[in-house]
Design a protein around this motif. Structure first.
Motif, PDB file in Angstrom:
ATOM      1  N   GLU A   1       5.769  -6.767  -0.745  1.00 54.14           N
ATOM      2  CA  GLU A   1       4.976  -6.176   0.338  1.00 54.14           C
ATOM      3  C   GLU A   1       3.648  -6.909   0.505  1.00 54.14           C
ATOM      4  OE1 GLU A   1       5.383  -3.401   2.546  1.00 54.14           O
ATOM      5  OE2 GLU A   1       7.476  -3.362   1.930  1.00 54.14           O
ATOM      6  N   ALA A   2       3.066  -7.328  -0.625  1.00 51.83           N
ATOM      7  CA  ALA A   2       1.745  -7.973  -0.550  1.00 51.83           C
ATOM      8  C   ALA A   2       1.835  -9.297   0.209  1.00 51.83           C
ATOM      9  CB  ALA A   2       1.198  -8.206  -1.953  1.00 51.83           C
ATOM     10  N   TRP A   3       2.984  -9.946   0.119  1.00 52.80           N
ATOM     11  CA  TRP A   3       3.190 -11.209   0.850  1.00 52.80           C
ATOM     12  C   TRP A   3       2.788 -11.059   2.318  1.00 52.80           C
ATOM     13  CZ3 TRP A   3       7.090 -11.823   4.749  1.00 52.80           C
ATOM     14  CH2 TRP A   3       7.153 -13.116   5.267  1.00 52.80           C
ATOM     15  N   LYS A   4       3.149  -9.913   2.922  1.00 48.30           N
ATOM     16  CA  LYS A   4       2.820  -9.711   4.329  1.00 48.30           C
ATOM     17  C   LYS A   4       1.567  -8.846   4.520  1.00 48.30           C
ATOM     18  CE  LYS A   4       4.712  -8.038   8.687  1.00 48.30           C
ATOM     19  NZ  LYS A   4       5.842  -7.378   9.337  1.00 48.30           N
ATOM     20  N   TYR A   5       1.449  -7.793   3.705  1.00 48.19           N
ATOM     21  CA  TYR A   5       0.439  -6.775   4.012  1.00 48.19           C
ATOM     22  C   TYR A   5      -0.809  -6.854   3.140  1.00 48.19           C
ATOM     23  CZ  TYR A   5       4.082  -4.706   6.880  1.00 48.19           C
ATOM     24  OH  TYR A   5       5.039  -4.499   7.835  1.00 48.19           O
ATOM     25  N   GLY A   6      -0.864  -7.775   2.186  1.00 43.29           N
ATOM     26  CA  GLY A   6      -2.063  -7.935   1.370  1.00 43.29           C
ATOM     27  C   GLY A   6      -2.396  -6.673   0.589  1.00 43.29           C
ATOM     28  N   GLU A   7      -3.667  -6.308   0.588  1.00 47.21           N
ATOM     29  CA  GLU A   7      -4.146  -5.273  -0.334  1.00 47.21           C
ATOM     30  C   GLU A   7      -3.554  -3.885  -0.069  1.00 47.21           C
ATOM     31  OE1 GLU A   7      -8.408  -5.287  -0.644  1.00 47.21           O
ATOM     32  OE2 GLU A   7      -8.389  -7.174  -1.778  1.00 47.21           O
ATOM     33  N   ARG A   8      -3.213  -3.582   1.185  1.00 47.35           N
ATOM     34  CA  ARG A   8      -2.689  -2.249   1.500  1.00 47.35           C
ATOM     35  C   ARG A   8      -1.253  -2.078   0.970  1.00 47.35           C
ATOM     36  NH1 ARG A   8      -4.595   1.685   5.772  1.00 47.35           N
ATOM     37  NH2 ARG A   8      -2.807   2.638   6.785  1.00 47.35           N
ATOM     38  N   ALA A   9      -0.678  -3.167   0.471  1.00 50.16           N
ATOM     39  CA  ALA A   9       0.745  -3.166   0.115  1.00 50.16           C
ATOM     40  C   ALA A   9       1.114  -2.141  -0.957  1.00 50.16           C
ATOM     41  CB  ALA A   9       1.149  -4.556  -0.362  1.00 50.16           C
ATOM     42  N   PHE A  10       0.187  -1.850  -1.866  1.00 53.83           N
ATOM     43  CA  PHE A  10       0.531  -0.863  -2.916  1.00 53.83           C
ATOM     44  C   PHE A  10       0.902   0.476  -2.276  1.00 53.83           C
ATOM     45  CE2 PHE A  10      -0.525   2.456  -6.028  1.00 53.83           C
ATOM     46  CZ  PHE A  10       0.248   2.036  -7.106  1.00 53.83           C
ATOM     47  N   ARG A  11       0.176   0.842  -1.215  1.00 54.45           N
ATOM     48  CA  ARG A  11       0.492   2.095  -0.525  1.00 54.45           C
ATOM     49  C   ARG A  11       1.931   2.045   0.000  1.00 54.45           C
ATOM     50  NH1 ARG A  11      -4.106   4.098   3.619  1.00 54.45           N
ATOM     51  NH2 ARG A  11      -6.022   3.575   2.549  1.00 54.45           N
ATOM     52  N   TYR A  12       2.291   0.931   0.630  1.00 49.14           N
ATOM     53  CA  TYR A  12       3.622   0.841   1.251  1.00 49.14           C
ATOM     54  C   TYR A  12       4.719   0.854   0.187  1.00 49.14           C
ATOM     55  CZ  TYR A  12       0.958  -0.484   5.407  1.00 49.14           C
ATOM     56  OH  TYR A  12       0.079  -0.497   6.459  1.00 49.14           O
ATOM     57  N   CYS A  13       4.446   0.196  -0.944  1.00 48.06           N
ATOM     58  CA  CYS A  13       5.446   0.222  -2.032  1.00 48.06           C
ATOM     59  C   CYS A  13       5.697   1.667  -2.452  1.00 48.06           C
ATOM     60  CB  CYS A  13       4.954  -0.574  -3.236  1.00 48.06           C
ATOM     61  SG  CYS A  13       4.954  -2.347  -2.946  1.00 48.06           S
ATOM     62  N   GLN A  14       4.638   2.456  -2.530  1.00 53.29           N
ATOM     63  CA  GLN A  14       4.798   3.847  -2.974  1.00 53.29           C
ATOM     64  C   GLN A  14       5.487   4.701  -1.899  1.00 53.29           C
ATOM     65  OE1 GLN A  14       4.363   4.527  -6.113  1.00 53.29           O
ATOM     66  NE2 GLN A  14       3.682   2.414  -6.367  1.00 53.29           N
ATOM     67  N   HIS A  15       5.177   4.444  -0.617  1.00 51.44           N
ATOM     68  CA  HIS A  15       5.931   5.127   0.446  1.00 51.44           C
ATOM     69  C   HIS A  15       7.422   4.836   0.280  1.00 51.44           C
ATOM     70  CE1 HIS A  15       2.283   4.842   3.340  1.00 51.44           C
ATOM     71  NE2 HIS A  15       2.511   6.127   3.145  1.00 51.44           N
ATOM     72  N   ASP A  16       7.708   3.562   0.054  1.00 53.71           N
ATOM     73  CA  ASP A  16       9.122   3.163  -0.038  1.00 53.71           C
ATOM     74  C   ASP A  16       9.802   3.838  -1.227  1.00 53.71           C
ATOM     75  OD1 ASP A  16       8.613   1.610   2.142  1.00 53.71           O
ATOM     76  OD2 ASP A  16       9.247  -0.287   1.250  1.00 53.71           O
ATOM     77  N   VAL A  17       9.072   3.991  -2.332  1.00 50.65           N
ATOM     78  CA  VAL A  17       9.630   4.713  -3.488  1.00 50.65           C
ATOM     79  C   VAL A  17       9.944   6.146  -3.086  1.00 50.65           C
ATOM     80  CG1 VAL A  17       9.077   5.659  -5.777  1.00 50.65           C
ATOM     81  CG2 VAL A  17       8.573   3.270  -5.267  1.00 50.65           C
TER      82      VAL A  17
END
Ligand SMILES: Cc1cc2nc3c(=O)[nH]c(=O)nc-3n(C[C@H](O)[C@H](O)[C@H](O)COP(=O)(O)O)c2cc1C
Length: 594
Positions: A209-225
Motif C-alpha cells: 500500500e505504501a508504494w502508492k499511498y505513502g504514509e497513509r498506507a497503514f490506515r488502508y492496510c488495517q481497513h483491508d484487514v
C-alpha cells in the motif's frame, strides 16, 4: 457552506501540545524520546490526514518499476491445490445471517476450499487491451491487496496427513505448507477448543500500500484487514461455522505461529506484519466463552519450509512512520474483552420482521461483489432496503448477529450519513448510532443545531436519526476528496470513531481494531448493496477535518475512519471480465523468486 468548511480546514490547528513542540513529530515518528505509544498513534493519525491544502505524504506519482507483486509465494514449500468448488451453491444470501438454519459442514478439503473461495480467492480477471488484473472476494484500497491469509489446520484428507501451518495462495487457490506440526503441538494448540476447530491468521505487507499511498498506507492496510476479517466470518457462515477473533494473543506469538518472525525465510523479501488470529469452529455453541487458554509460541521441533518471494526489485521510498505506528500498535498478551450486549436491540426490533427471503444466493453476493467506479446520480433505493442495510450493521442482543459475533467489543464506529435518494425519506444528514449508550454523547459532540429526530416508520430498534434536511450531494463529494461517487450514490457515509476513548480504554493497539470494525461495516455494505441490486465502494480518500466540520465535531475525541458510498453504478463498457480460475488464462505456474 463549502467555503466555510474549506476555511475551517485550512486554518484549524487542532494539534496536541506534543505535536506542537519543535522536532517532536520526528521523534514520535521514529518512536524515540519519551513519547508513549498512544502519543505515537495520535501523531500518526494527525500526520496522515488529508487536508484541502495538503494530502498526506506520498511519492506523488506511480513508480511502475517498483510496483509490488500482489501475490506472495514461498519457494520450496509444498503446494496443495484446493479442489475448485462447483459453481452455483444454492445457499440463499439471507441464510448467512440465520446461522441456526445452516448445518455445519465437516472439515474436509472441499469445505476448506469453499471457505477460502468465499473469503480470499480471486473472483475475476478484468481486461482492457493487453492489460489484465485480478479482483478478489475481499476488496482492497487501490486493489493492491496487502493482506495475506494463513491457516493452521489439523490433518485433513487430501490436504495433509499431519497438522500444519499453511499460507493461502489466491492466484492458484492453493495452500502452501509452511510448517508441519507434530501431534503433540497440535493438541497443545487446540486443547481448550471444541473438536474440529482450526485457526486463520491475517498479516499485512505494508509496502504494497505504501508504494502508492505513502504514509497513509497503514490506515488502508488495517481497513483491508477489517474487510478480510468480515469476509472470513461470512465465508464461515456459509459453511455453518462460527469464527471468533482471538484478540488476546500477543503479536509476537502470532508472528511466531504463522512463521512471520523467521528472518531466514524472508532474507531481503518484504516482511509481513502480524495482524490477527481467529478461531473457526463448526461446533462452537453460542454460549461458550469465545476466548480460551492463551496460545503459546512454537517451541523447537517445528519444521519450516519455503522462502518468501521479493515483491519489488527495490523500494523507491521508505516510510519510517509506518514502521513506527506498526510498532506502537503491537499487542502484548492481554485479558479478553468482555462487554455487555444485553441492551442491544433484538432481531425483530431491528428488522421489523426477520429477513427470510431475498434476491441472491450467498455465492452470487460474495463472488459477484464489486466496487462501483462511477455512480449514475439517479438510482434511488427503497426505504425497506435502506433500513435493512443499516440494520445489518448493528449487533443484536447478546451479540448474536453475524458478523458482529466475531468481535467482543461494543461498536466504536458510528455512522454519519449523507442521504441523497432514498424513496420516502427526506434528503439530508442522518446518524446511525451503533451503540445505544452513545446517543447522548454524540448529540453533545455534533452541531448543536442538529434536530436528532427519530425517523418515522423505521423499525423500532434501528437507531437512525435525522440530523438536518437538505441537499448534501456537493458536500459529500467535496469531503470525499472530490470523488463524484460520494455525491452520485443513493447515499454515502462517514464512519465516525469513538477514537480517544477507545485508545484510553483498550490501549494503543486498538487503533488497528477501529479500522477493522470500519472495514467490517464496509464489507457488509458491499454485500448488502449486491443483494439490493446496487453497488457500493469503499472510500479511503477523504479530507479528515472537513468531514468533522460537516458534522460539527471539533474535538479530537471523535474522528472519521472511513467513507462509503452505495448506489446505482455506471458500468465501464471498456472492461472485459474473465473467469477467476480459467487456468488457460496466462500466469506463470511458479512465481519469479528473484
Ligand atoms: C480501504 C479501501 C479504500 C478504498 N478507497 C477508495 C477510494 O477512495 N476511491 C475509490 O474509487 N475506490 C476506493 N476503494 C475501492 C477499491 O479501489 C477496490 O476495492 C479495488 O479496486 C478492488 O476492486 P473490487 O472492490 O471491485 O474488488 C477502496 C477500497 C478499500 C477496501
Amino acid at each position: 457552506m463549502l467555503h466555510r468548511l474549506m476555511k475551517i480546514a485550512m486554518t484549524s490547528h487542532r494539534f496536541s501540545p506534543l505535536l506542537g513542540r519543535p522536532g517532536s513529530l520526528e521523534r514520535v515518528g521514529l518512536l524515540e524520546g519519551d513519547a508513549s505509544a498512544e502519543d505515537a498513534v495520535v501523531a500518526y493519525h494527525e500526520r496522515t490526514k488529508h487536508h484541502f491544502h495538503r494530502y498526506a505524504a506520498s511519492l506523488g506519482y506511480m513508480d511502475w518499476a517498483t510496483q509490488p507483486d500482489p501475490f506472495r509465494r514461498y519457494a520450496g514449500a509444498d503446494i496443495v491445490r484446493l479442489p475448485l468448488p462447483k459453481a452455483g451453491q444454492p445457499l440463499p444470501y439471507w441464510q448467512l445471517y440465520a446461522s441456526e438454519i445452516v448445518p455445519p459442514m465437516p472439515l474436509s478439503a472441499a469445505s476448506v476450499s469453499l471457505f477460502f473461495r468465499y473469503a480470499l480467492s480471486l473472483t475475476a480477471w478484468k481486461q482492457v487491451g493487453d492489460t489484465t488484473w485480478p479482483l478478489r472476494a475481499n476488496p482492497s484500497s487501490g486493489n493492491l491487496h496487502p493482506t495475506e491469509g494463513y491457516a493452521v489446520l489439523p490433518a485433513v484428507d487430501q490436504i495433509g496427513d499431519t497438522a500444519a501451518v499453511y499460507h493461502y495462495a489466491p492466484r492458484e487457490h492453493a495452500l502452501e505448507r509452511r510448517a508441519v506440526l507434530n501431534a503433540a503441538r497440535w493438541a497443545e494448540l487446540t486443547e481448550s477448543f471444541p473438536e474440529g476447530s482450526f485457526f486463520v491468521g491475517l498479516s499485512s505487507v505494508h509496502w504494497r500500500e505504501a508504494w502508492k499511498y505513502g504514509e497513509r498506507a497503514f490506515r488502508y492496510c488495517q481497513h483491508d484487514v477489517g474487510h478480510a476479517l468480515a469476509s472470513l466470518r461470512i465465508a464461515a457462515a456459509a459453511l455453518g461455522w462460527r469464527l471468533v477473533l482471538q484478540g488476546s494473543v500477543s503479536d509476537d506469538t502470532l508472528s511466531n505461529l504463522l512463521g512471520l518472525d523467521r528472518d531466514e525465510d524472508f532474507a531481503v523479501a518484504e516482511r509481513e506484519e502480524a495482524d490477527l488470529l481467529a478461531l473457526i469452529s463448526p461446533n462452537l455453541p453460542a454460549s461458550l466463552p469465545t476466548e480460551f487458554k492463551p496460545l503459546t509460541a512454537h517451541g523447537s521441533g517445528v519444521l519450516w519450509r519455503g522462502k518468501a518471494n521479493m515483491l519489488s526489485p527495490e523500494h523507491s521510498a521508505l516510510w519510517p512512520v509506518i514502521d513506527a505506528v506498526a510498532q506502537a500498535t503491537r499487542r502484548c498478551e492481554s485479558a479478553p474483552i468482555k462487554e455487555d450486549f444485553s441492551g442491544f436491540p433484538s432481531e425483530d426490533a431491528l428488522f421489523g420482521a426477520p429477513i427470510r427471503q431475498g434476491l441472491l444466493t450467498a455465492e452470487m453476493a460474495i463472488l459477484g461483489r464489486r466496487s462501483a467506479v462511477a455512480m449514475d446520480g439517479s438510482t434511488a433505493i427503497s426505504r425497506a432496503a435502506f433500513f435493512r442495510m443499516l440494520a445489518r450493521l448493528i449487533p443484536t442482543q447478546g451479540r448474536r448477529a453475524m458478523p458482529w459475533d466475531a468481535i467482543p467489543w461494543r461498536p466504536r464506529i458510528h455512522i454519519g450519513l449523507f442521504v441523497h435518494r432514498v424513496d420516502g425519506l427526506a434528503p439530508g444528514i442522518y446518524a446511525l448510532v451503533r451503540d445505544p449508550d452513545k446517543v447522548d454523547i454524540l448529540k453533545r459532540v455534533m452541531h448543536s443545531e442538529f434536530c436528532w429526530q427519530r425517523v418515522p416508520d423505521c423499525p423500532p430498534g434501528l437507531p437512525l436519526y435525522l440530523l438536518q434536511e437538505g441537499d448534501f450531494r456537493a458536500l459529500a463529494t467535496t469531503v470525499s476528496c472530490g470523488q463524484d461517487i460520494a455525491g452520485d450514490g443513493a447515499f454515502s457515509l462517514a464512519m465516525i470513531a469513538d477514537y480517544m476513548d477507545s485508545l484510553a480504554t483498550y490501549g494503543s493497539g486498538f487503533y488497528r481494531n477501529l479500522f477493522w470494525e470500519a472495514g467490517m461495516v464496509g464489507q457488509l455494505l458491499y454485500l448488502e448493496a449486491e443483494e439490493s441490486g446496487l453497488r457500493a465502494t469503499g472510500i479511503g480518500c477523504y479530507f479528515d477535518d472537513p468531514v468533522h466540520a460537516a458534522f460539527g465535531i471539533d474535538s479530537r475525541e471523535w474522528q472519521s475512519f472511513y467513507h462509503f458510498t452505495v448506489g446505482g453504478q455506471v458500468e465501464d463498457s471498456r472492461l472485459t471480465t474473465l473467469p477467476a480460475y480459467d487456468f488457460r488464462h496466462s500466469f506463470p505456474e511458479e512465481p519469479n523468486f528473484n
